[in-house]
Write an enzyme that holds these catalytic residues in place. Structure first.
Site, PDB file in Angstrom:
ATOM      1  N   LYS A   1      12.319  -4.062  -2.707  1.00 25.72           N
ATOM      2  CA  LYS A   1      12.748  -4.951  -1.622  1.00 25.72           C
ATOM      3  C   LYS A   1      13.635  -6.024  -2.218  1.00 25.72           C
ATOM      4  O   LYS A   1      13.327  -7.222  -2.167  1.00 25.72           O
ATOM      5  CB  LYS A   1      11.514  -5.555  -0.914  1.00 25.72           C
ATOM      6  CG  LYS A   1      10.824  -4.610   0.046  1.00 25.72           C
ATOM      7  CD  LYS A   1      11.610  -4.356   1.332  1.00 25.72           C
ATOM      8  CE  LYS A   1      11.578  -5.568   2.257  1.00 25.72           C
ATOM      9  NZ  LYS A   1      12.408  -5.320   3.487  1.00 25.72           N
TER      10      LYS A   1
ATOM     11  N   ASP B   1       0.453   7.233   0.109  1.00 22.61           N
ATOM     12  CA  ASP B   1      -0.428   7.659   1.207  1.00 22.61           C
ATOM     13  C   ASP B   1       0.385   8.353   2.306  1.00 22.61           C
ATOM     14  O   ASP B   1      -0.039   9.368   2.862  1.00 22.61           O
ATOM     15  CB  ASP B   1      -1.165   6.457   1.816  1.00 22.61           C
ATOM     16  CG  ASP B   1      -2.570   6.283   1.252  1.00 22.61           C
ATOM     17  OD1 ASP B   1      -2.770   6.638   0.074  1.00 22.61           O
ATOM     18  OD2 ASP B   1      -3.461   5.806   1.982  1.00 22.61           O
TER      19      ASP B   1
ATOM     20  N   ASP C   1      11.070  -0.242   2.710  1.00 21.07           N
ATOM     21  CA  ASP C   1      10.735   0.010   4.128  1.00 21.07           C
ATOM     22  C   ASP C   1      11.520   1.200   4.663  1.00 21.07           C
ATOM     23  O   ASP C   1      10.982   2.051   5.377  1.00 21.07           O
ATOM     24  CB  ASP C   1      10.941  -1.258   4.982  1.00 21.07           C
ATOM     25  CG  ASP C   1      12.327  -1.878   4.830  1.00 21.07           C
ATOM     26  OD1 ASP C   1      13.051  -1.532   3.879  1.00 21.07           O
ATOM     27  OD2 ASP C   1      12.692  -2.718   5.687  1.00 21.07           O
TER      28      ASP C   1
HETATM   29  C1  IPM Z   1      -5.140   4.267  -4.819  1.00 23.22           C
HETATM   30  C2  IPM Z   1      -6.188   3.423  -4.161  1.00 23.22           C
HETATM   31  C3  IPM Z   1      -6.481   2.217  -5.027  1.00 23.22           C
HETATM   32  C4  IPM Z   1      -5.214   1.396  -5.121  1.00 23.22           C
HETATM   33  C5  IPM Z   1      -7.673   1.366  -4.572  1.00 23.22           C
HETATM   34  C6  IPM Z   1      -8.938   2.185  -4.458  1.00 23.22           C
HETATM   35  C7  IPM Z   1      -7.896   0.178  -5.464  1.00 23.22           C
HETATM   36  O1  IPM Z   1      -5.781   3.075  -2.879  1.00 23.22           O
HETATM   37  O2  IPM Z   1      -5.359   4.706  -5.965  1.00 23.22           O
HETATM   38  O3  IPM Z   1      -4.104   4.520  -4.200  1.00 23.22           O
HETATM   39  O4  IPM Z   1      -4.937   0.542  -4.253  1.00 23.22           O
HETATM   40  O5  IPM Z   1      -4.489   1.591  -6.085  1.00 23.22           O
HETATM   41 MG    MG Z   2      -3.974   3.979  -2.260  1.00 21.83          MG
END
Ligand code: IPM
Ligand code: MG
Length: 366
Positions: free
Chosen positions: A193, A253, A225
């Site tokens: 960013k 994710d 973003d």
């Molecule tokens: C990941 C998880 C961890 C992070 C958590 C569990 C601390 O979300 O490995 O992606 O935020 O890195």
């Molecule tokens: Mg994570």
């Protein structure tokens, strides 16, 4: 063959169930004479807090530091919602990352052909998807100081987290990304960013410097973003994405879900190779969490955990062929129509954790 030392940290929730399938795989590989692993298990996360009042004990930290590779399950759960911040389950994982100096987190998002319809996106958008997110893992806002909540004395409080990067940290993670891009699609996107953050300005400056050493790799800057948006609009435009700790957490994710389920995504966290031995510290963990809602029911998907172990074979032990075979076995059982609940589709057969693990081993021995 020299025996290789694994340290297993199953953790909480489904961690223990999915790690059990990795143990069966290790036993099978050893018995087949393909590997010579020794392993020990320890506690991390909530279970460690229950046992010793810390998210990981000093004794287990020492074992993690001494191991050739750490295989990690998942941590956390509602049971530990109220434990002090310093002892919360996640603190165990963060300490492992920091003390082992695992700065490079590799999160491949591959869409297995059999799962293209399980993705939330249309088949044509994800079929053949093969992205690698390279996340910086030991710096940024996760670890920057100050990190605190202070009382202002007027009934108000003030919370601070610090996003901080030094150029060497950006340089080394970018080099990991470019080196890996050379072995794949030869395209790197660096996400930051820089339009609002000084750390983003420096990130981009260093990324451009590194790119000059890799003229055979195409380099693109992207705002983080926009990267999130492009990941769900047209994910196949990406090959390698390199980014900081927090953006990498979020973008990975999103990328995971493109593949059908968070239960599919493995990861490797690597340190720098030791200059004298060439060995590097490493921890392998699924991207998903401890899924307390389904823990203990035998229905969790063990694929991300098994695929994380395959990454250990590849990156820690240079057993590339064996890693390929484990990954092919996973694709094979999916091709046969076996599904855990999270990826269940019409016309497929739903299986539990143990049956999925056993089917992967059966494929390997076939
Ligand atoms: C990941 C998880 C961890 C992070 C958590 C569990 C601390 O979300 O490995 O992606 O935020 O890195
Ligand atoms: Mg994570």
């Amino acid at each position: 063959m020299m025996s290789e030392k694994l340290f297993l940290l199953p953790g909480d929730g489904i961690g223990t169930e999915i790690m059990a399938e990795v143990v069966k795989l290790i036993e099978w590989l050893n018995a087949a004479g393909k590997t010579d692993f020794t392993y020990e298990s320890g506690l991390v996360g909530g279970c460690a807090y229950d046992a010793c009042g810390e998210a990981i004990s000093e004794a287990d930290m020492a074992k993690a530091l001494a191991a050739d590779a750490v295989i990690f399950g998942a941590v956390g759960g509602p049971k530990w919602d109220d434990v002090p911040y310093e002892q919360r389950p996640e603190a165990g994982l963060l300490r492992l990352r920091k003390d082992l100096q695992l700065f490079a987190n590799l999160r491949p998002a591959i869409c297995y052909p059999a799962l293209a319809d399980a993705s939330a996106l249309k088949r044509e958008l994800v079929e053949g998807l093969d992205i690698l997110i390279v996340r910086e893992l030991t710096g940024g806002v996760y670890f920057g100081e100050p990190k605190e909540i202070t009382e202002l004395g007027n009934g108000q409080k003030r919370a601070v987290d610090t996003q901080v990067y030094e150029s060497y940290e950006i340089d080394r993670i970018c080099r990991v990304a470019f080196d890996l891009a050379r072995t794949r699609g030869k395209l790197v996107h660096s996400a930051d960013k820089k339009n609002v953050m000084k750390s983003g300005v420096l990130w981009d400056e260093v990324a451009h410097q590194v790119a000059r050493d890799y003229t055979d790799v195409t380099f693109e800057h992207i705002l983080a973003d926009n990267c999130a948006m492009q990941l769900v609009r047209n994910p196949k435009q990406f090959d390698v994405i390199v980014t900081d700790n927090l953006f990498g957490d979020i973008l990975s994710d999103a990328a995971a879900m493109l593949t059908g389920s968070l239960g599919m995504l493995p990861s490797a966290s690597l340190g720098a190779p030791d200059p004298s031995t060439g060995k590097r510290k490493a921890l392998y963990e699924p991207v998903h969490g401890s899924a307390p809602d389904i823990a203990g029911k035998g229905v969790a998907n063990p694929i991300a955990m098994v695929a994380s172990f395959a990454m250990a074979l590849r990156y820690s032990f240079n057993m590339v062929e064996l890693a390929d075979q484990v990954e092919a076995a996973i694709a094979g059982v999916l091709g046969d129509g076996l599904r855990s609940a999270d990826i269940m589709q019409d016309g497929c057969r739903q299986v539990g954790t143990e049956e999925m693990g056993a089917a992967i081993i059966a494929k390997l021995s076939a």
